[in-house]
Write a protein that holds these residues in place. Structure first.
Motif, PDB file in Angstrom:
ATOM      1  N   ARG A 251       8.306  -3.114   0.325  1.00 33.72           N
ATOM      2  CA  ARG A 251       8.163  -2.329   1.743  1.00 33.72           C
ATOM      3  C   ARG A 251       9.480  -1.923   1.941  1.00 33.72           C
ATOM      4  NH1 ARG A 251       4.459  -5.563   0.315  1.00 33.72           N
ATOM      5  NH2 ARG A 251       2.321  -5.532   1.628  1.00 33.72           N
TER       6      ARG A 251
ATOM      7  N   GLU B 275       7.776  -8.597  -2.748  1.00 33.17           N
ATOM      8  CA  GLU B 275       7.149  -7.959  -1.554  1.00 33.17           C
ATOM      9  C   GLU B 275       8.020  -7.136  -0.552  1.00 33.17           C
ATOM     10  OE1 GLU B 275       3.778  -7.124  -1.413  1.00 33.17           O
ATOM     11  OE2 GLU B 275       3.455  -8.171  -3.378  1.00 33.17           O
TER      12      GLU B 275
ATOM     13  N   GLU C  29       4.993  -7.063   7.984  1.00 38.13           N
ATOM     14  CA  GLU C  29       3.854  -6.372   7.199  1.00 38.13           C
ATOM     15  C   GLU C  29       3.312  -7.072   6.283  1.00 38.13           C
ATOM     16  OE1 GLU C  29       6.288  -3.032   5.568  1.00 38.13           O
ATOM     17  OE2 GLU C  29       6.478  -2.085   7.524  1.00 38.13           O
TER      18      GLU C  29
ATOM     19  N   ALA D 285       0.898  -9.313   7.725  1.00 38.20           N
ATOM     20  CA  ALA D 285      -0.204  -8.479   8.569  1.00 38.20           C
ATOM     21  C   ALA D 285      -1.215  -7.988   7.714  1.00 38.20           C
ATOM     22  CB  ALA D 285       0.281  -7.384   9.271  1.00 38.20           C
ATOM     23  N   ASP D 286      -0.846  -7.586   6.299  1.00 42.73           N
ATOM     24  CA  ASP D 286      -1.762  -7.011   5.488  1.00 42.73           C
ATOM     25  C   ASP D 286      -2.415  -7.980   4.639  1.00 42.73           C
ATOM     26  OD1 ASP D 286       0.110  -7.473   3.421  1.00 42.73           O
ATOM     27  OD2 ASP D 286       0.904  -5.319   3.290  1.00 42.73           O
ATOM     28  N   GLY D 287      -1.965  -9.194   4.583  1.00 41.43           N
ATOM     29  CA  GLY D 287      -2.700 -10.338   3.655  1.00 41.43           C
ATOM     30  C   GLY D 287      -1.849 -10.511   2.318  1.00 41.43           C
ATOM     31  N   ALA D 288      -0.830  -9.694   2.052  1.00 41.06           N
ATOM     32  CA  ALA D 288      -0.255 -10.274   0.854  1.00 41.06           C
ATOM     33  C   ALA D 288       0.558 -11.560   1.087  1.00 41.06           C
ATOM     34  CB  ALA D 288       1.082  -8.950   0.781  1.00 41.06           C
TER      35      ALA D 288
END
Length: 257
Positions: free
Chosen positions: A74, A70, A240, A243-246
């Motif tokens: 990004r 991940e 990130e 924050a985005d749930g990953a």
């Protein structure tokens, strides 16, 4: 006048050579090199479930591996995992074989003297594990003079040494627990999450937690000391992911009840 012009010309030529030599000798930052190649090389063990291991099909997977993927996503690069034994992972970083190490590396004052860390991506605790029928070890202080199984250079081995234990060499958590289960070691110390995952797959294993370190261990991406740009990029990616749930999705996959 001709003599003066010759001196100026020599000086300009020399300046040009010096400038070129300086440019050639200036090291490219690790982050720039990663973007140039499109490859982010991550050192990991590949034998430390549930963080870095091979599944039934032989594919490298695990919590740290998925977080690493991940992060690379990004950063808009491709992750390449460089597998090796624990004792060689940090040496691989020193030698430039990897750009970072992700293998549940705890932030310690000793490591911070030589290396840099990303912001933590796991906060857990160290637990003391013994055989179920062992009533002699109830606290970390009881390790004095006892045999504790560990990979020799990891931070859990350092904790065991601090309490006076004799270290029995092992290659990874599964072997550490096996040594305790069979009585060849009196105890081991490891991450609580690793223990819970082990018991999930081996519920009948004759081992138990008898004590926990109340000071949580912070796990982060290990980097070379001068890689400030890479640290900033990884920190941004971790923020990130959270924050985005990953991050939560990966956490639930490995550690949900």
């Amino acid at each position: 006048m001709k003599f003066i012009l010759n001196i100026l010309l020599v000086g300009l030529v020399q300046f040009g050579f010096n400038h070129i030599a300086y440019a050639q000798s200036s090291p490219e930052s690790t982050l720039n090199a990663i973007h140039s190649t499109g490859i982010f090389k991550i050192g990991t063990e590949g034998a430390y479930a549930p963080f870095s291991y091979h599944d039934a099909s032989g594919k490298l997977t695990g919590f740290d591996v998925e977080i690493g993927r991940e992060i690379a996503l990004r950063m808009k690069v491709t992750p390449e995992f460089i597998e090796g034994k624990w004792d060689g992972l940090i040496g691989g970083l020193d030698a430039g074989r990897s750009d970072a190490v992700m293998n549940q590396i705890a932030i310690t004052p000793e490591r911070e003297k030589k290396y840099s860390f990303s912001q933590p991506y796991v906060i857990s605790e160290a637990v003391l594990i013994t055989r179920t029928n062992n009533n002699d070890i109830k606290t970390f202080s009881d390790l004095k003079g006892k045999r504790s199984a560990h990979t020799l250079t990891n931070n859990f081995a350092q904790i065991a040494r601090h309490y006076g234990a004799d270290i029995i060499s092992a290659n990874g958590f599964s072997q550490e627990v096996e040594l305790v289960s069979t009585g060849r070691a009196d105890a081991t110390i490891n991450d609580k999450l690793s223990y819970l995952d082990y018991k999930k797959h081996r519920p009948d294993a004759p081992v138990r937690i008898v004590a926990a370190d109340t000071q949580a261990a912070k796990t982060a991406v290990l980097l070379r000391k001068n890689d400030a740009e890479l640290k900033a990029a990884i920190d941004k990616a971790i923020m990130e992911i959270k924050a985005d749930g990953a991050y939560q999705k990966i956490w639930d996959k490995y550690f949900s009840e």
